[in-house]
Structures are given as structure tokens and as C-alpha cells.
Design a protein around this motif. Structure first.
Motif, PDB file in Angstrom:
ATOM      1  N   MET A   1      -3.696   2.179   5.971  1.00  0.00           N
ATOM      2  CA  MET A   1      -3.369   0.607   6.353  1.00  0.00           C
ATOM      3  C   MET A   1      -4.607  -0.138   6.611  1.00  0.00           C
ATOM      4  SD  MET A   1      -0.022   0.682   5.569  1.00  0.00           S
ATOM      5  CE  MET A   1      -0.483   1.700   4.376  1.00  0.00           C
ATOM      6  N   CYS A   2      -5.562   0.447   7.408  1.00  0.00           N
ATOM      7  CA  CYS A   2      -6.641  -0.315   8.180  1.00  0.00           C
ATOM      8  C   CYS A   2      -7.804  -0.538   7.109  1.00  0.00           C
ATOM      9  CB  CYS A   2      -7.053   0.407   9.508  1.00  0.00           C
ATOM     10  SG  CYS A   2      -5.732   0.344  10.656  1.00  0.00           S
TER      11      CYS A   2
ATOM     12  N   LYS B   1     -11.844  -2.019  -0.735  1.00  0.00           N
ATOM     13  CA  LYS B   1     -11.928  -0.589  -0.733  1.00  0.00           C
ATOM     14  C   LYS B   1     -10.406   0.126  -1.239  1.00  0.00           C
ATOM     15  CE  LYS B   1     -13.467   3.328   1.913  1.00  0.00           C
ATOM     16  NZ  LYS B   1     -13.817   3.735   3.083  1.00  0.00           N
ATOM     17  N   PHE B   2      -9.352  -0.503  -0.557  1.00  0.00           N
ATOM     18  CA  PHE B   2      -8.108   0.243  -1.063  1.00  0.00           C
ATOM     19  C   PHE B   2      -7.916   0.079  -2.727  1.00  0.00           C
ATOM     20  CE2 PHE B   2      -3.540   0.217  -1.955  1.00  0.00           C
ATOM     21  CZ  PHE B   2      -3.193   1.355  -1.133  1.00  0.00           C
ATOM     22  N   VAL B   3      -8.129  -1.275  -3.112  1.00  0.00           N
ATOM     23  CA  VAL B   3      -7.522  -1.607  -4.327  1.00  0.00           C
ATOM     24  C   VAL B   3      -8.739  -0.755  -5.259  1.00  0.00           C
ATOM     25  CG1 VAL B   3      -7.923  -3.454  -6.382  1.00  0.00           C
ATOM     26  CG2 VAL B   3      -6.892  -3.845  -3.952  1.00  0.00           C
ATOM     27  N   ASP B   4      -9.923  -0.660  -4.899  1.00  0.00           N
ATOM     28  CA  ASP B   4     -11.046   0.095  -5.983  1.00  0.00           C
ATOM     29  C   ASP B   4     -10.478   1.566  -5.988  1.00  0.00           C
ATOM     30  OD1 ASP B   4     -12.287  -1.962  -6.685  1.00  0.00           O
ATOM     31  OD2 ASP B   4     -13.913  -1.752  -4.888  1.00  0.00           O
ATOM     32  N   ARG B   5     -10.185   2.155  -4.727  1.00  0.00           N
ATOM     33  CA  ARG B   5      -9.817   3.760  -4.671  1.00  0.00           C
ATOM     34  C   ARG B   5      -8.622   4.047  -5.383  1.00  0.00           C
ATOM     35  NH1 ARG B   5     -11.119   6.532   0.938  1.00  0.00           N
ATOM     36  NH2 ARG B   5     -13.111   5.876   0.277  1.00  0.00           N
TER      37      ARG B   5
ATOM     38  N   ARG C   1       0.849  -0.995   0.055  1.00  0.00           N
ATOM     39  CA  ARG C   1      -0.092   0.193   0.068  1.00  0.00           C
ATOM     40  C   ARG C   1       0.967   1.146   0.024  1.00  0.00           C
ATOM     41  NH1 ARG C   1      -5.573  -1.242   3.492  1.00  0.00           N
ATOM     42  NH2 ARG C   1      -6.066  -3.137   2.589  1.00  0.00           N
ATOM     43  N   CYS C   2       2.087   1.104   0.737  1.00  0.00           N
ATOM     44  CA  CYS C   2       2.808   2.502   0.782  1.00  0.00           C
ATOM     45  C   CYS C   2       3.546   2.577  -0.542  1.00  0.00           C
ATOM     46  CB  CYS C   2       4.047   2.154   1.791  1.00  0.00           C
ATOM     47  SG  CYS C   2       3.329   2.444   3.585  1.00  0.00           S
ATOM     48  N   MET C   3       3.841   1.469  -1.325  1.00  0.00           N
ATOM     49  CA  MET C   3       4.394   1.512  -2.788  1.00  0.00           C
ATOM     50  C   MET C   3       3.397   2.277  -3.568  1.00  0.00           C
ATOM     51  SD  MET C   3       6.875  -1.696  -3.290  1.00  0.00           S
ATOM     52  CE  MET C   3       7.555  -1.060  -4.855  1.00  0.00           C
TER      53      MET C   3
END
Length: 299
Positions: free
Chosen positions: A263-264, A269-273, A241-243
Motif C-alpha cells: 500500500m505504501c 514502482k507498484f505499476v511497474d512491478r 492495488r488489492c484487486m
């Protein structure tokens, strides 16, 4: 049940007296009990038998297994809850429920634990209540000293984890945090917020701590406020996620600092956003996400 030849050989070598049992009269009814009455799948039954053949197969169906099942259903309120608890520890179904578990349940109630808390504790950490050597009384005192009330929603997790950690192991965990600059009060605060931070290996804690303090510049107070970070995967979540976010920042598509919320955030959601959204514009974002997982695993 799907037992293979290697499985059967392993069970018999561990529990040779099994060969004296009558399959249709003794073994089959017990296996059907686990499937039909407890609701375990064939795969779950195989795992339970292979883990402890004697304990799972030697006890009386009527005098022990069904009796404990009824006691557990009365205590936990539903077959679903009983199944979840037994999957955590088969000792619940063959152990001394009346002599070991129920007296501790009464003590918990006397200390103010609600039925919901007790059900959650039995479902998530039954070994903390069933093992004779588990420091039950010491754990109750420790929770009181930490200010964790038996009626609080965090009690099952805090108590369950503490009761299962040997004092020497607890000390090693505490010493590791202290060596990183934490105070005892800060470790305690983190434990109260997220008990599982004390079950994370010392190496993992050090790796995550060094990364977020040196690479992200996060303060001790910031991490103590959200200790769930320490239970996250370094290889599969934190580094990738940091990369991704650093790549987006270099293209002017991500502003500000990387925060705990990143991170949480849930995986989808992270992948979509941050990945799918920019994949066509910046194909490298998917590569960064994948490369981050690979590079972290190689460290």
C-alpha cells in the motif's frame, strides 16, 4: 496577472474600497512585489487575491509587506522557504510578525526547538503560529505529555496539526477511533508516528479500517504501527492495488499476503512491478487496476 472579468467583479464586491486605489501607484507595485520579490506565479497571486482581497491588497507595501518579507527571510533563511511559507498562509506577509510570530518562535527555542524544526513548522503550519486563537501554550503542553520533544523531526507536524484542531474536533476524531476498538494509548501512538491520522475524516477512517480488517485480516497492532495507511486514498490506491494483487494471486504469480508495504509503495514502482510487468501475459491486470478505482469510487 490574468484576472478575468468575473475575478475582478468578485474582488470588487468583496473589497469595494479597492476602486479608490490608484492602479499604477498602489496596486501594481504590490502585485509586482508578490511576483518578483516573493516569487509567486500569476496563478498563485490570483488565488491569494481572490481568497482574501482586503488582506492581500490593503496593507502598506513598505510599512508591512516588505518589512515582513525581510523578517521572514531572516527567520527562514532563504527566499524559497519564505515563498513556501506564504503559500501556506498569506497572513505571514501582512500579519503582525513581531507581535505574534516572533514571541512564539522565542518560546519554542526556550523549549528546545532547533532552528531546523522552527523553519519546518513555519513552512508547513504557519497558521498554528499566526492565529491569535491558536492554542499555542496548550499545544506545547500536549506535545510534552505525548513525549514529542521540540527538537524531534516529527514536532513540526504534530504540533502544527494539534494547534489547528479545535478540541471538539480532536475529541470527535478520538471517539471515532475508540468506537472501532482502538485504545486511547493506541490512538496516541499512531498520532506520534503519523500526526495526520488525526486529520483524516471519520468516514474515511471507518471505510479503510473495515476494508483492511475484514478483507485483508490486518490486526489493530499492525495498522497502529503504520498509521500512514489511513492517509492513503481508498479509491485510488488501496482498493485497486488489492484487486491487482488478488488477480495475480489467482494466477499463481503473487504469493503470500498483501502487506502494508504494497500500500505504501510508490505509484510508479507498484505499476511497474505488478501491472506493466504482467500486462502482456495477463491483459486483465490493467483492467483490474482501473476497475478497482472505479468500483471503490462508486461505493
Amino acid at each position: 496577472m490574468g484576472f478575468q472579468g468575473a475575478h475582478i467583479a468578485r474582488v470588487v464586491s468583496t473589497f469595494p474600497n479597492l476602486l479608490t486605489y490608484r492602479a499604477n501607484v498602489t496596486l501594481a507595485p504590490k502585485l509586482e512585489f508578490f511576483r518578483r520579490e516573493l516569487g509567486l506565479t500569476d496563478a498563485q497571486i490570483r488565488r491569494a487575491v481572490l481568497a482574501s482581497p482586503y488582506r492581500v491588497l490593503s496593507y502598506s507595501l513598505e510599512g508591512c509587506l516588505r518589512r515582513n518579507h525581510l523578517l521572514l527571510r531572516e527567520l527562514l533563511g532563504s527566499d524559497k522557504n519564505v515563498t513556501a511559507a506564504v503559500l501556506q498562509s498569506t497572513e505571514l506577509i501582512h500579519g503582525d510578525i513581531r507581535g505574534i510570530l516572533l514571541p512564539k518562535v522565542k518560546a519554542l527555542r526556550d523549549h528546545g526547538a532547533t532552528d531546523d524544526v522552527i523553519v519546518k513548522l513555519v513552512m508547513t503550519h504557519p497558521k498554528a503560529l499566526m492565529h491569535r486563537l491558536s492554542p499555542f501554550e496548550e499545544s506545547l503542553v500536549a506535545m510534552e505529555e505525548l513525549g514529542i520533544r521540540p527538537c524531534s523531526r516529527m514536532f513540526p507536524y504534530s504540533f502544527g496539526l494539534f494547534a489547528r484542531l479545535h478540541p471538539r474536533r480532536w475529541k470527535r476524531r478520538m471517539d471515532n477511533y475508540l468506537s472501532l476498538g482502538w485504545t486511547k494509548e493506541q490512538v496516541t501512538e499512531a498520532f506520534v508516528r503519523h500526526p495526520y491520522c488525526m486529520s483524516v475524516s471519520n468516514d474515511k477512517v471507518r471505510r479503510i479500517w473495515q476494508f483492511v480488517t475484514k478483507r485483508l485480516g490486518w490486526s489493530l497492532e499492525y495498522v497502529v504501527a503504520s498509521p500512514v495507511l489511513l492517509s492513503l486514498s481508498y479509491e485510488k490506491r488501496i482498493v485497486p492495488r488489492c484487486m491487482v494483487l488478488n488477480l495475480l494471486a489467482s494466477r499463481g504469480l503473487f504469493h503470500g499476503k498483501i502487506k502494508m508495504a504494497h500500500m505504501c509503495m510508490g505509484k510508479m514502482k507498484f505499476v511497474d512491478r505488478y501491472v506493466t510487468r504482467y500486462q502482456e501475459e495477463i491483459p486483465e491486470v490493467l483492467e483490474a487496476y482501473s476497475a478497482g478505482r472505479a468500483s471503490a469510487a462508486a461505493v
